[in-house]
Design a protein around this motif. Structure first.
Motif, PDB file in Angstrom:
ATOM      1  N   PRO A   4       0.691  -0.893   0.364  1.00  8.15           N
ATOM      2  CA  PRO A   4      -0.151   0.114   0.011  1.00  8.15           C
ATOM      3  C   PRO A   4       1.280   1.256  -0.032  1.00  8.15           C
ATOM      4  N   VAL A   5       2.170   0.879   1.264  1.00  4.18           N
ATOM      5  CA  VAL A   5       2.664   2.796   0.977  1.00  4.18           C
ATOM      6  C   VAL A   5       3.693   2.683  -0.889  1.00  4.18           C
ATOM      7  N   LYS A   6       4.102   1.117  -0.717  1.00  3.53           N
ATOM      8  CA  LYS A   6       4.801   1.590  -2.483  1.00  3.53           C
ATOM      9  C   LYS A   6       3.533   2.355  -4.039  1.00  3.53           C
ATOM     10  N   ALA A   7       2.816   1.651  -3.745  1.00  2.00           N
ATOM     11  CA  ALA A   7       1.799   2.205  -3.771  1.00  2.00           C
ATOM     12  C   ALA A   7       0.802   3.805  -3.728  1.00  2.00           C
ATOM     13  N   GLU A   8       1.110   4.145  -3.076  1.00  2.00           N
ATOM     14  CA  GLU A   8       0.836   5.729  -2.648  1.00  2.00           C
ATOM     15  C   GLU A   8       1.348   6.370  -1.891  1.00  2.00           C
ATOM     16  N   PRO A   9       2.608   6.833  -2.408  1.00  2.00           N
ATOM     17  CA  PRO A   9       3.681   7.047  -1.177  1.00  2.00           C
ATOM     18  C   PRO A   9       3.063   8.520  -0.883  1.00  2.00           C
ATOM     19  N   LYS A 146       1.476  16.189  -9.635  1.00  2.00           N
ATOM     20  CA  LYS A 146       3.341  15.406  -9.939  1.00  2.00           C
ATOM     21  C   LYS A 146       2.696  14.332  -8.991  1.00  2.00           C
ATOM     22  N   ARG A 147       2.129  13.171  -8.934  1.00  2.00           N
ATOM     23  CA  ARG A 147       1.685  11.806  -8.079  1.00  2.00           C
ATOM     24  C   ARG A 147       2.847  11.164  -8.732  1.00  2.00           C
ATOM     25  N   ARG A 148       2.739  10.443  -9.904  1.00  2.00           N
ATOM     26  CA  ARG A 148       3.356   9.674 -10.658  1.00  2.00           C
ATOM     27  C   ARG A 148       4.469   9.632 -11.013  1.00  2.00           C
ATOM     28  N   ALA A 149       5.189  11.144 -10.839  1.00  2.00           N
ATOM     29  CA  ALA A 149       6.603  11.436 -10.617  1.00  2.00           C
ATOM     30  C   ALA A 149       6.800  11.191  -9.502  1.00  2.00           C
ATOM     31  N   ILE A 150       6.724  10.959  -8.421  1.00  2.00           N
ATOM     32  CA  ILE A 150       6.895  11.375  -7.074  1.00  2.00           C
ATOM     33  C   ILE A 150       7.275  10.000  -7.006  1.00  2.00           C
ATOM     34  N   THR A 151       6.046   8.674  -7.506  1.00  2.00           N
ATOM     35  CA  THR A 151       6.128   7.862  -7.172  1.00  2.00           C
ATOM     36  C   THR A 151       7.747   6.878  -8.109  1.00  2.00           C
ATOM     37  N   VAL A 152       7.437   7.190  -8.876  1.00  2.00           N
ATOM     38  CA  VAL A 152       8.677   6.940  -9.393  1.00  2.00           C
ATOM     39  C   VAL A 152      10.096   7.035  -9.467  1.00  2.00           C
ATOM     40  N   PHE A 153       9.823   8.143  -9.102  1.00  2.00           N
ATOM     41  CA  PHE A 153      11.482   8.775  -8.654  1.00  2.00           C
ATOM     42  C   PHE A 153      11.716   8.146  -7.330  1.00  2.00           C
TER      43      PHE A 153
END
Length: 252
Positions: A4-9, A146-153
């Motif tokens: 869950p944390v990996k999916a919604e950091p 920017k959630r997707r970019a932050i998650t990938v980073f």
């Protein structure tokens, strides 16, 4: 447990930071070598971790994009509101969410409410709390944009094995402590039991959500005290004194 944390950091980190104001001020006890308070600081952080983790799990488990967005928005609003209340109370009165604040809120009449608004809503401390609330709200909007970019980073930079181990361990410990804290609190039926609970879980070391639960349950417990006192008074009132003839000073 780390999925869950990996999916919604972004949600996890922002919500954790919104809730950390109360537990973090206990960090000063580490420098004073006060072992008991330091352990309670760690305990408060663990319970907060569990609260935020379970909120993140709720988003993770919800199916459907729109439903997920709606749940996330509601949770953001809940924790942001609690943060705002905590900041307002801390900056104006050096207080936190507690049974006393709820009692004042419940017992305040409209006239007193208007006087309170006139006195405190536009003070420098209040304006600072509003500014911080606005900054956090903007940060939430930008980070979610920017959630997707932050998650990938974050996925690239964080060590997966360490992240999984760290998150799982803290979640497990926090959930156990939270369960003990909440179940014990729920079982407290009078003020004496609440005071014992506070010795092990100081409410000002907990996150705003846990403080709110403590405040609500404390109102219930103190209300039970009042009801018990009323019953005892009624029993005393209904008791008929008996005076023995042999000794008029003896009252049974």
């Amino acid at each position: 447990m780390a999925a869950p944390v990996k999916a919604e950091p972004v949600f996890f980190v922002l919500t954790f930071l919104m809730c950390i104001e109360q537990p973090i001020h206990w960090m000063c006890y580490i420098l004073d070598n006060r072992v008991e308070q330091t352990l309670q600081f760690v305990q408060g952080l663990s319970i907060e971790f569990a609260v935020v983790y379970l909120a993140t799990c709720l988003i993770y488990w919800v199916k459907g994009k729109r439903a997920k967005i709606a749940v996330k928005a509601l949770l953001y609003m809940l924790f942001w509101t609690l943060m705002g209340i905590t900041l307002f109370l801390a900056l104006n009165f050096e207080m936190c969410i507690s049974q006393q604040t709820l009692t004042v809120l419940v017992e305040t009449n409209p006239k007193e409410s208007s006087e309170f608004v006139d006195t405190y809503m536009l003070t420098n401390a209040s304006q600072l709390s509003y500014l911080l609330d606005f900054v956090v709200l903007v940060a939430i909007g930008v980070c979610e944009w920017k959630r997707r970019a932050i998650t990938v980073f974050l996925r690239r930079k964080l060590n997966k094995r360490f992240f999984t181990w760290f998150t799982s361990l803290n979640a497990a410990v926090g959930i156990v402590l939270m369960a003990v804290c909440y179940v014990w609190l729920l079982c407290c039926c009078n003020s004496a039991q609440i005071y014992i609970w506070r010795n092990y879980f100081p409410y000002d070391s907990l996150d705003p959500w846990s403080q709110s639960l403590h405040a609500i349950n404390s109102l219930r417990a103190f209300d039970n005290d009042v009801k018990f006192a009323i019953k005892q008074a009624e029993k005393v009132y209904e008791t008929t004194p008996v005076i023995e003839d042999t000794d008029s000073l003896t009252v049974i």
